[in-house]
Motif scaffolding. Structure first.
Motif, PDB file in Angstrom:
ATOM      1  N   TYR A  89     -25.069 -13.947 -19.690  1.00 16.09           N
ATOM      2  CA  TYR A  89     -23.800 -14.600 -20.282  1.00 16.09           C
ATOM      3  C   TYR A  89     -22.470 -13.901 -19.756  1.00 16.09           C
ATOM      4  CZ  TYR A  89     -20.364 -15.760 -24.028  1.00 16.09           C
ATOM      5  OH  TYR A  89     -19.498 -16.097 -24.636  1.00 16.09           O
ATOM      6  N   THR A  93     -19.544 -16.274 -17.847  1.00 18.11           N
ATOM      7  CA  THR A  93     -18.534 -16.388 -18.152  1.00 18.11           C
ATOM      8  C   THR A  93     -17.486 -15.622 -17.316  1.00 18.11           C
ATOM      9  OG1 THR A  93     -18.859 -14.609 -19.715  1.00 18.11           O
ATOM     10  CG2 THR A  93     -19.040 -16.849 -20.592  1.00 18.11           C
ATOM     11  N   ARG A  98     -17.035 -21.587 -19.790  1.00 22.42           N
ATOM     12  CA  ARG A  98     -16.688 -21.262 -20.877  1.00 22.42           C
ATOM     13  C   ARG A  98     -17.845 -20.871 -21.800  1.00 22.42           C
ATOM     14  NH1 ARG A  98     -13.691 -25.849 -24.730  1.00 22.42           N
ATOM     15  NH2 ARG A  98     -16.082 -26.206 -25.162  1.00 22.42           N
ATOM     16  N   GLY A  99     -17.846 -19.723 -22.338  1.00 19.59           N
ATOM     17  CA  GLY A  99     -18.950 -19.446 -23.538  1.00 19.59           C
ATOM     18  C   GLY A  99     -18.577 -20.058 -24.733  1.00 19.59           C
ATOM     19  N   SER A 100     -19.637 -20.651 -25.376  1.00 25.89           N
ATOM     20  CA  SER A 100     -19.881 -21.198 -26.608  1.00 25.89           C
ATOM     21  C   SER A 100     -20.029 -20.211 -27.904  1.00 25.89           C
ATOM     22  CB  SER A 100     -20.542 -22.395 -26.642  1.00 25.89           C
ATOM     23  OG  SER A 100     -20.855 -22.928 -27.789  1.00 25.89           O
ATOM     24  N   GLU A 102     -21.065 -16.246 -28.181  1.00 24.95           N
ATOM     25  CA  GLU A 102     -21.482 -14.830 -27.481  1.00 24.95           C
ATOM     26  C   GLU A 102     -22.980 -14.348 -27.837  1.00 24.95           C
ATOM     27  OE1 GLU A 102     -18.613 -11.713 -28.126  1.00 24.95           O
ATOM     28  OE2 GLU A 102     -16.964 -12.976 -27.384  1.00 24.95           O
ATOM     29  N   ALA A 113     -27.762 -16.721 -26.575  1.00 26.74           N
ATOM     30  CA  ALA A 113     -26.259 -16.844 -26.211  1.00 26.74           C
ATOM     31  C   ALA A 113     -26.106 -18.179 -25.759  1.00 26.74           C
ATOM     32  CB  ALA A 113     -25.662 -15.884 -25.278  1.00 26.74           C
ATOM     33  N   VAL A 115     -23.544 -20.889 -23.312  1.00 24.62           N
ATOM     34  CA  VAL A 115     -22.374 -21.243 -22.477  1.00 24.62           C
ATOM     35  C   VAL A 115     -22.253 -22.636 -22.205  1.00 24.62           C
ATOM     36  CG1 VAL A 115     -22.537 -18.843 -21.194  1.00 24.62           C
ATOM     37  CG2 VAL A 115     -23.542 -20.889 -20.202  1.00 24.62           C
TER      38      VAL A 115
END
Length: 132
Positions: A89, A93, A98-100, A102, A113, A115
């Motif tokens: 992750y 990132t 873009r992380g959706s 964490e 996690a 992304v």
């Protein structure tokens, strides 16, 4: 980082109707009694196909809504250990993706996690948590 892509998660509005449809194509889903709104099917060659209802998806992915005009597909990649989920992750990132969601510990025993790929598709990263 060399994860194994082995699971496809399709978000469905009606689990029973979807199971009936895919059964016509030769797939036999097992409903998960511990997680209402979730069913899975092992595919030939090793991949696993999951069906999750929109309601369950909204619970697991807070803030998720079905995109208009876009397929609601999440690809899931298994990693060897929970720490690898955090590392992957951070790597993705850190590279500007873009992380959706964490990394977090799920109620079903996974480190998870999400992304987003360049087109906005959900890419889940997961590993089994150590047994208690």
């Amino acid at each position: 980082m060399k994860p194994t892509m082995n699971t496809i998660d399709l978000i469905v509005s009606d689990l029973d109707a979807s199971i009936t449809f895919y059964r016509m194509l030769g797939l036999e889903f097992q409903i998960d009694e511990r997680t209402p709104g979730h069913a899975g099917c092992d595919l030939p060659g090793g991949p696993h196909l999951m069906l999750d209802t929109e309601k369950l998806t909204g619970t697991v992915r807070p803030g998720w809504t079905r995109a208009v005009g876009s397929p609601p597909v999440f690809l899931a990649f298994e990693l060897p250990e929970p720490a690898a989920v955090d590392a992957a992750y951070a790597e993705l990132t850190g590279a500007g993706h873009r992380g959706s969601r964490e990394p977090w510990n799920t109620f079903w025993g996974m480190r998870y996690a999400t992304v987003l790929d360049p087109d906005g598709n959900g890419i889940d990263l997961y590993a089994a948590l150590p047994s208690a």
